[in-house]
Write a protein that holds these residues in place. Structure first.
Motif, short mmCIF file in Angstrom:
data_model
loop_
_atom_site.label_atom_id
_atom_site.label_comp_id
_atom_site.label_asym_id
_atom_site.label_seq_id
_atom_site.Cartn_x
_atom_site.Cartn_y
_atom_site.Cartn_z
N ASP A 17 -31.78 106.94 1.26
CA ASP A 17 -31.80 108.31 1.75
C ASP A 17 -32.63 109.22 0.86
OD1 ASP A 17 -30.23 107.77 3.99
OD2 ASP A 17 -28.38 107.95 2.85
N GLU A 18 -33.24 108.65 -0.19
CA GLU A 18 -34.13 109.43 -1.05
C GLU A 18 -35.54 109.46 -0.44
OE1 GLU A 18 -33.14 111.03 -3.76
OE2 GLU A 18 -31.09 110.28 -3.49
N VAL A 19 -36.27 110.54 -0.70
CA VAL A 19 -37.67 110.64 -0.29
C VAL A 19 -38.50 109.92 -1.35
CG1 VAL A 19 -39.61 112.17 0.22
CG2 VAL A 19 -37.29 112.81 0.91
N VAL A 20 -39.05 108.78 -0.99
CA VAL A 20 -39.73 107.94 -1.97
C VAL A 20 -41.20 108.33 -2.13
CG1 VAL A 20 -38.18 106.01 -1.52
CG2 VAL A 20 -40.32 106.20 -0.23
N ASP A 21 -41.74 107.97 -3.27
CA ASP A 21 -43.16 108.18 -3.56
C ASP A 21 -43.93 106.96 -3.04
OD1 ASP A 21 -45.71 108.52 -4.59
OD2 ASP A 21 -45.10 108.55 -6.68
N LEU A 22 -44.58 107.09 -1.90
CA LEU A 22 -45.24 105.95 -1.26
C LEU A 22 -46.29 105.33 -2.17
CD1 LEU A 22 -43.88 107.22 1.29
CD2 LEU A 22 -45.87 106.44 2.57
N ILE A 23 -47.18 106.16 -2.69
CA ILE A 23 -48.30 105.64 -3.48
C ILE A 23 -47.79 105.09 -4.81
CG2 ILE A 23 -50.45 106.26 -4.63
CD1 ILE A 23 -50.89 108.35 -2.41
N GLY A 24 -46.90 105.82 -5.47
CA GLY A 24 -46.40 105.39 -6.76
C GLY A 24 -45.60 104.10 -6.69
N GLN A 25 -44.87 103.88 -5.57
CA GLN A 25 -44.05 102.69 -5.43
C GLN A 25 -44.71 101.61 -4.58
OE1 GLN A 25 -39.89 103.34 -4.55
NE2 GLN A 25 -39.89 105.35 -5.53
N GLY A 26 -45.95 101.85 -4.16
CA GLY A 26 -46.69 100.83 -3.42
C GLY A 26 -46.10 100.55 -2.04
N LEU A 55 -50.62 112.73 2.64
CA LEU A 55 -50.28 111.56 3.45
C LEU A 55 -50.57 111.83 4.92
CD1 LEU A 55 -46.85 110.71 1.80
CD2 LEU A 55 -49.03 109.55 1.40
N LYS A 56 -50.83 110.76 5.65
CA LYS A 56 -51.06 110.83 7.09
C LYS A 56 -49.75 110.52 7.81
CE LYS A 56 -55.46 111.28 6.19
NZ LYS A 56 -56.16 112.58 6.35
N SER A 57 -49.68 110.84 9.10
CA SER A 57 -48.48 110.54 9.86
C SER A 57 -48.80 110.40 11.33
CB SER A 57 -47.43 111.64 9.66
OG SER A 57 -47.87 112.86 10.23
N ILE A 58 -47.97 109.62 12.03
CA ILE A 58 -47.98 109.59 13.49
C ILE A 58 -46.54 109.76 13.96
CG2 ILE A 58 -50.02 108.11 13.64
CD1 ILE A 58 -48.11 105.83 14.43
N VAL A 116 -45.03 107.74 8.14
CA VAL A 116 -45.89 108.39 7.15
C VAL A 116 -46.55 107.31 6.30
CG1 VAL A 116 -45.94 110.03 5.24
CG2 VAL A 116 -44.33 110.36 7.12
N TYR A 117 -47.83 107.49 5.98
CA TYR A 117 -48.57 106.47 5.25
C TYR A 117 -49.77 107.11 4.56
CZ TYR A 117 -51.17 106.99 9.59
OH TYR A 117 -51.83 107.53 10.67
N SER A 118 -50.31 106.42 3.57
CA SER A 118 -51.54 106.90 2.93
C SER A 118 -52.73 106.51 3.80
CB SER A 118 -51.69 106.31 1.52
OG SER A 118 -51.77 104.89 1.59
N GLY A 119 -53.82 107.24 3.68
CA GLY A 119 -54.96 107.06 4.58
C GLY A 119 -55.53 105.66 4.58
N ASP A 120 -55.61 105.01 3.41
CA ASP A 120 -56.27 103.71 3.35
C ASP A 120 -55.44 102.60 3.97
OD1 ASP A 120 -54.34 103.87 1.40
OD2 ASP A 120 -55.43 102.66 -0.06
#
Length: 301
Positions: A132-141, A156-159, A271-275
């Protein structure tokens, strides 16, 4: 220690630092704790300097270890990027996808869909992290996070995966004891199961009318699963996604409150990073999620 062994040990060292311990790194990499410790000792012997200060239950980085970790992390990220680039050349989705989601939504919707995805695409490995935590996508891969809106501003990007109404509901037990409101202003006099992600002031609309109603309650939770349990047990009213309680309403266990008044809809996003979107396996999974969630997406009906 050969050059190849040294690179492997560097990646292990980076994982130990990131996971905060030998045991956690061992579980993540599918190795024994003894194997992890042996690799670190060999690496320190090769370099001729200690990288870690060890104690019974924890460790800390030496100055050399801090500097060396940066290089180890770079090598790890480059290796992962190289693997992903090769995987993208294949027609059939293969490789690992890491995905983060809240515990409630994950168990209720996302995990069953991921199970069907794996049955359809067995070449894809999944790393599913329910929190339930908001995670750091890039930092945690992490490749994808499933989040409900509105989203915070970021790079970050999103759909949007689906949209559902939010409704006010109460259990038959609660209504029998405390009655049911006739108008929005009556909501203030009732007890609520408060959810940390829902504002304490409700914004209700009916045609061109709008009301802002402050509410409060004796139960506050940070988990949608806990909110639903307290709601069903009669501890108060609650604002919930309609798609989460449609069956409870249909069988009479829960009932709508002020059904002629509307709350802002709830949108759920990937939600995701662009690459990440350059990966065919990620695009395939996102398309699969949207298709599987179409039945509850009220924006498409």
């Amino acid at each position: 220690m050969s050059a190849l062994d040294e690179v492997r040990a560097m990646m292990i060292f980076a994982r130990v630092v990131e996971e905060g311990g030998f045991s956690a790194a061992a579980r993540k990499m599918g190795l024994s704790r003894a194997a992890i410790s042996h690799q670190i000792r060999q690496l320190e012997a090769k370099l001729g300097v200690p990288l870690l200060r060890r104690s019974t239950r924890t460790f800390s980085l030496t100055d050399a270890g801090t500097r060396y970790y940066d290089s180890c992390r770079t090598i790890t990220l480059e290796a992962e990027a190289a693997r992903k680039r090769v995987e993208e050349l294949r027609d059939e989705p293969v490789g690992k996808i890491s995905l983060s989601c809240s515990v409630h939504m994950g168990n209720l919707r996302i995990v069953p869909i991921l199970s069907r995805f794996r049955q359809t695409y067995p070449g894809v490995a999944l790393d599913v992290r329910l929190t339930d935590e908001v995670v750091d996508l890039i930092g945690q891969g992490i490749d994808i996070a499933i989040r409900s809106g509105p989203l915070r501003s970021s790079e970050l990007k999103s759909i949007r995966l689906y949209e559902t109404r939010r409704v006010i509901v109460a259990s038959q037990q609660y209504v029998a004891a405390f009655g049911i409101p006739d108008q929005p202003e009556d909501l203030t006099d009732h007890n609520w199961v408060m959810y940390s992600r829902v504002p304490e002031t409700l914004r209700l609309a009916q045609g061109d009318q709008e009301r802002k109603i402050p509410v409060s309650g004796s139960v506050q939770v940070d988990s949608a699963t806990a909110r639903l349990q307290f709601l069903r047990d009669g501890h108060g009213m609650a604002v919930v996604p309609f798609s989460d309680v449609v069956d409870d309403i249909a069988n009479g266990d829960l009932m709508r409150v002020l059904p002629d008044w509307n709350l802002p809809d709830l949108s759920v996003y990937a939600v995701y990073s662009g690459d990440v979107m350059r990966s065919s396996k990620v695009k395939t999974l996102l398309d699969f999620l949207r298709a599987q969630l179409a039945d509850i997406d009220e924006s498409r009906h």
